[in-house]
Write a protein that holds these residues in place. Sequence first.
Motif, PDB file in Angstrom:
ATOM      1  N   ASP A  41       3.381   8.801  -1.255  1.00 12.78           N
ATOM      2  CA  ASP A  41       3.158   8.881   0.186  1.00 12.78           C
ATOM      3  C   ASP A  41       2.000   7.979   0.582  1.00 12.78           C
ATOM      4  OD1 ASP A  41       5.193  10.728   0.593  1.00 12.78           O
ATOM      5  OD2 ASP A  41       3.869  12.438   0.222  1.00 12.78           O
ATOM      6  N   GLY A  42       2.027   7.542   1.819  1.00  8.66           N
ATOM      7  CA  GLY A  42       0.930   6.756   2.359  1.00  8.66           C
ATOM      8  C   GLY A  42       1.265   5.285   2.506  1.00  8.66           C
ATOM      9  N   ALA A  43       0.292   4.551   3.010  1.00 11.30           N
ATOM     10  CA  ALA A  43       0.434   3.108   3.232  1.00 11.30           C
ATOM     11  C   ALA A  43       0.367   2.373   1.899  1.00 11.30           C
ATOM     12  CB  ALA A  43      -0.674   2.623   4.159  1.00 11.30           C
ATOM     13  N   HIS A  44       1.229   1.388   1.751  1.00 12.62           N
ATOM     14  CA  HIS A  44       1.217   0.517   0.574  1.00 12.62           C
ATOM     15  C   HIS A  44       0.763  -0.850   1.030  1.00 12.62           C
ATOM     16  CE1 HIS A  44       3.046   3.413  -2.137  1.00 12.62           C
ATOM     17  NE2 HIS A  44       3.713   3.820  -1.066  1.00 12.62           N
ATOM     18  N   ILE A  45      -0.031  -1.509   0.191  1.00 11.89           N
ATOM     19  CA  ILE A  45      -0.734  -2.709   0.623  1.00 11.89           C
ATOM     20  C   ILE A  45      -0.456  -3.915  -0.255  1.00 11.89           C
ATOM     21  CG2 ILE A  45      -2.594  -1.378   1.667  1.00 11.89           C
ATOM     22  CD1 ILE A  45      -4.270  -1.923  -0.862  1.00 11.89           C
ATOM     23  N   LYS A  46      -0.827  -5.058   0.281  1.00 10.42           N
ATOM     24  CA  LYS A  46      -0.948  -6.275  -0.516  1.00 10.42           C
ATOM     25  C   LYS A  46      -2.315  -6.848  -0.177  1.00 10.42           C
ATOM     26  CE  LYS A  46       1.690  -9.135   2.747  1.00 10.42           C
ATOM     27  NZ  LYS A  46       2.944  -9.908   2.877  1.00 10.42           N
ATOM     28  N   ASP A 127      -2.254   8.669   6.863  1.00  9.57           N
ATOM     29  CA  ASP A 127      -3.479   9.291   6.373  1.00  9.57           C
ATOM     30  C   ASP A 127      -3.916   8.710   5.034  1.00  9.57           C
ATOM     31  OD1 ASP A 127      -5.606  11.211   6.477  1.00  9.57           O
ATOM     32  OD2 ASP A 127      -4.496  12.432   5.027  1.00  9.57           O
ATOM     33  N   LEU A 128      -2.943   8.360   4.171  1.00 11.91           N
ATOM     34  CA  LEU A 128      -3.240   7.923   2.814  1.00 11.91           C
ATOM     35  C   LEU A 128      -3.001   6.430   2.634  1.00 11.91           C
ATOM     36  CD1 LEU A 128      -1.502  10.860   0.902  1.00 11.91           C
ATOM     37  CD2 LEU A 128      -3.934  10.622   1.447  1.00 11.91           C
ATOM     38  N   VAL A 129      -3.783   5.838   1.739  1.00 11.74           N
ATOM     39  CA  VAL A 129      -3.642   4.430   1.367  1.00 11.74           C
ATOM     40  C   VAL A 129      -3.525   4.370  -0.154  1.00 11.74           C
ATOM     41  CG1 VAL A 129      -4.759   2.163   1.363  1.00 11.74           C
ATOM     42  CG2 VAL A 129      -5.009   3.658   3.338  1.00 11.74           C
ATOM     43  N   ASN A 136      -3.423  -3.248 -12.657  1.00 15.69           N
ATOM     44  CA  ASN A 136      -2.130  -3.200 -11.975  1.00 15.69           C
ATOM     45  C   ASN A 136      -1.098  -2.291 -12.637  1.00 15.69           C
ATOM     46  OD1 ASN A 136      -1.541  -4.799 -14.175  1.00 15.69           O
ATOM     47  ND2 ASN A 136      -0.578  -6.419 -12.992  1.00 15.69           N
ATOM     48  N   ASP A 137      -1.547  -1.433 -13.525  1.00 17.94           N
ATOM     49  CA  ASP A 137      -0.620  -0.468 -14.129  1.00 17.94           C
ATOM     50  C   ASP A 137      -0.913   0.961 -13.650  1.00 17.94           C
ATOM     51  OD1 ASP A 137      -2.998  -0.105 -15.507  1.00 17.94           O
ATOM     52  OD2 ASP A 137      -2.058  -0.052 -17.487  1.00 17.94           O
ATOM     53  N   ARG A 138      -1.609   1.019 -12.531  1.00 17.68           N
ATOM     54  CA  ARG A 138      -1.931   2.297 -11.912  1.00 17.68           C
ATOM     55  C   ARG A 138      -2.032   2.094 -10.406  1.00 17.68           C
ATOM     56  NH1 ARG A 138      -4.100   2.390 -16.797  1.00 17.68           N
ATOM     57  NH2 ARG A 138      -4.227   4.290 -17.964  1.00 17.68           N
ATOM     58  N   THR A 139      -1.796   3.173  -9.674  1.00 16.01           N
ATOM     59  CA  THR A 139      -1.996   3.169  -8.232  1.00 16.01           C
ATOM     60  C   THR A 139      -2.846   4.380  -7.888  1.00 16.01           C
ATOM     61  OG1 THR A 139       0.109   2.056  -7.803  1.00 16.01           O
ATOM     62  CG2 THR A 139      -0.848   3.323  -5.989  1.00 16.01           C
ATOM     63  N   THR A 140      -3.900   4.129  -7.143  1.00 18.56           N
ATOM     64  CA  THR A 140      -4.795   5.191  -6.713  1.00 18.56           C
ATOM     65  C   THR A 140      -4.562   5.455  -5.233  1.00 18.56           C
ATOM     66  OG1 THR A 140      -6.445   4.724  -8.403  1.00 18.56           O
ATOM     67  CG2 THR A 140      -7.222   5.865  -6.423  1.00 18.56           C
ATOM     68  N   THR A 141      -4.367   6.712  -4.910  1.00 22.42           N
ATOM     69  CA  THR A 141      -4.136   7.142  -3.534  1.00 22.42           C
ATOM     70  C   THR A 141      -5.388   7.849  -3.027  1.00 22.42           C
ATOM     71  OG1 THR A 141      -1.795   7.465  -4.063  1.00 22.42           O
ATOM     72  CG2 THR A 141      -2.615   8.516  -2.051  1.00 22.42           C
ATOM     73  N   LEU A 142      -5.855   7.424  -1.848  1.00 22.42           N
ATOM     74  CA  LEU A 142      -6.988   8.054  -1.217  1.00 22.42           C
ATOM     75  C   LEU A 142      -6.801   7.997   0.295  1.00 22.42           C
ATOM     76  CD1 LEU A 142     -10.081   5.708  -1.325  1.00 22.42           C
ATOM     77  CD2 LEU A 142      -7.899   5.010  -2.197  1.00 22.42           C
ATOM     78  N   ARG A 143      -7.583   8.749   1.002  1.00 22.60           N
ATOM     79  CA  ARG A 143      -7.475   8.752   2.463  1.00 22.60           C
ATOM     80  C   ARG A 143      -8.022   7.435   3.008  1.00 22.60           C
ATOM     81  NH1 ARG A 143      -7.971  14.098   5.264  1.00 22.60           N
ATOM     82  NH2 ARG A 143      -9.186  12.779   6.643  1.00 22.60           N
ATOM     83  N   GLY A 144      -7.421   6.950   4.078  1.00 22.97           N
ATOM     84  CA  GLY A 144      -7.882   5.720   4.704  1.00 22.97           C
ATOM     85  C   GLY A 144      -9.339   5.789   5.115  1.00 22.97           C
ATOM     86  N   GLU A 145      -9.738   6.922   5.670  1.00 24.20           N
ATOM     87  CA  GLU A 145     -11.140   7.064   6.082  1.00 24.20           C
ATOM     88  C   GLU A 145     -12.073   7.047   4.871  1.00 24.20           C
ATOM     89  OE1 GLU A 145     -11.765  11.849   6.623  1.00 24.20           O
ATOM     90  OE2 GLU A 145     -10.620  10.815   8.179  1.00 24.20           O
ATOM     91  N   ASP A 146     -11.583   7.513   3.715  1.00 24.66           N
ATOM     92  CA  ASP A 146     -12.401   7.457   2.499  1.00 24.66           C
ATOM     93  C   ASP A 146     -12.491   6.033   1.956  1.00 24.66           C
ATOM     94  OD1 ASP A 146     -13.157  10.121   2.485  1.00 24.66           O
ATOM     95  OD2 ASP A 146     -11.449  10.738   1.256  1.00 24.66           O
ATOM     96  N   LEU A 147     -11.437   5.240   2.135  1.00 21.63           N
ATOM     97  CA  LEU A 147     -11.516   3.824   1.756  1.00 21.63           C
ATOM     98  C   LEU A 147     -12.611   3.149   2.581  1.00 21.63           C
ATOM     99  CD1 LEU A 147     -10.598   1.259   0.310  1.00 21.63           C
ATOM    100  CD2 LEU A 147      -8.808   1.021   2.064  1.00 21.63           C
ATOM    101  N   LEU A 148     -12.640   3.416   3.874  1.00 21.66           N
ATOM    102  CA  LEU A 148     -13.701   2.864   4.725  1.00 21.66           C
ATOM    103  C   LEU A 148     -15.075   3.340   4.273  1.00 21.66           C
ATOM    104  CD1 LEU A 148     -12.384   2.998   8.414  1.00 21.66           C
ATOM    105  CD2 LEU A 148     -13.116   0.995   7.128  1.00 21.66           C
ATOM    106  N   ARG A 149     -15.169   4.604   3.965  1.00 16.80           N
ATOM    107  CA  ARG A 149     -16.454   5.166   3.512  1.00 16.80           C
ATOM    108  C   ARG A 149     -16.910   4.502   2.217  1.00 16.80           C
ATOM    109  NH1 ARG A 149     -17.981  10.249   1.089  1.00 16.80           N
ATOM    110  NH2 ARG A 149     -15.824  10.928   1.100  1.00 16.80           N
TER     111      ARG A 149
END
Length: 170
Positions: A41-46, A127-129, A136-149
């Motif tokens: 779940d959440g936003a996936h990025i490049k 909510d999640l990013v 690149n063999d793992r994906t970490t999910t965190l809240r967008g506001e926590d990425l900013l923090r």
Amino acid sequence: MPKTDQDLYQRLAALGIDHKTTEHAPVFTVEESQQLRGRLDGAHIKNLFLRDRKKRMWLCTVLEDREIDLKALRKRLGAQGSLSFGAPDLLMEVLGVIPGSVTPLAVVNDTERQVTVVLDDGLFEEDLVNCHPLRNDRTTTLRGEDLLRFLRAEGYEPERIDFGQPLTDA
């Protein structure tokens, strides 16, 4: 020596940032990531590690399905000359990661604060990013506001751009 994913997890924990990491086969492109990551779940990025002829550097984090017009982005960022992708050795030197592992979390290795961080406003529509934790063999999910923090705690005030709209000089 660049920090490792374990160092990163410790930093996130020290900041009180909840995160979850999922292991998967190594991925080098958005297409590989979409096929191998499973359902997260959440936003996936490049991420684009860019530089201009004056050797200024940007780390742009955008939604994975965004088309990026580098000429328009150059104007928007005020880059001198054309934007180009930073070489792998520069990427390792500045952010401590290899191609395919670029992530906004890599600023933890930019001890000289050489990059300007640019974030797509679209990241915050969910909510999640999801981002790589320096590998690149793992994906970490965190809240967008926590990425900013996290970015702010590392000394960055990201420039936010709506990459869903045509880029202008504004």
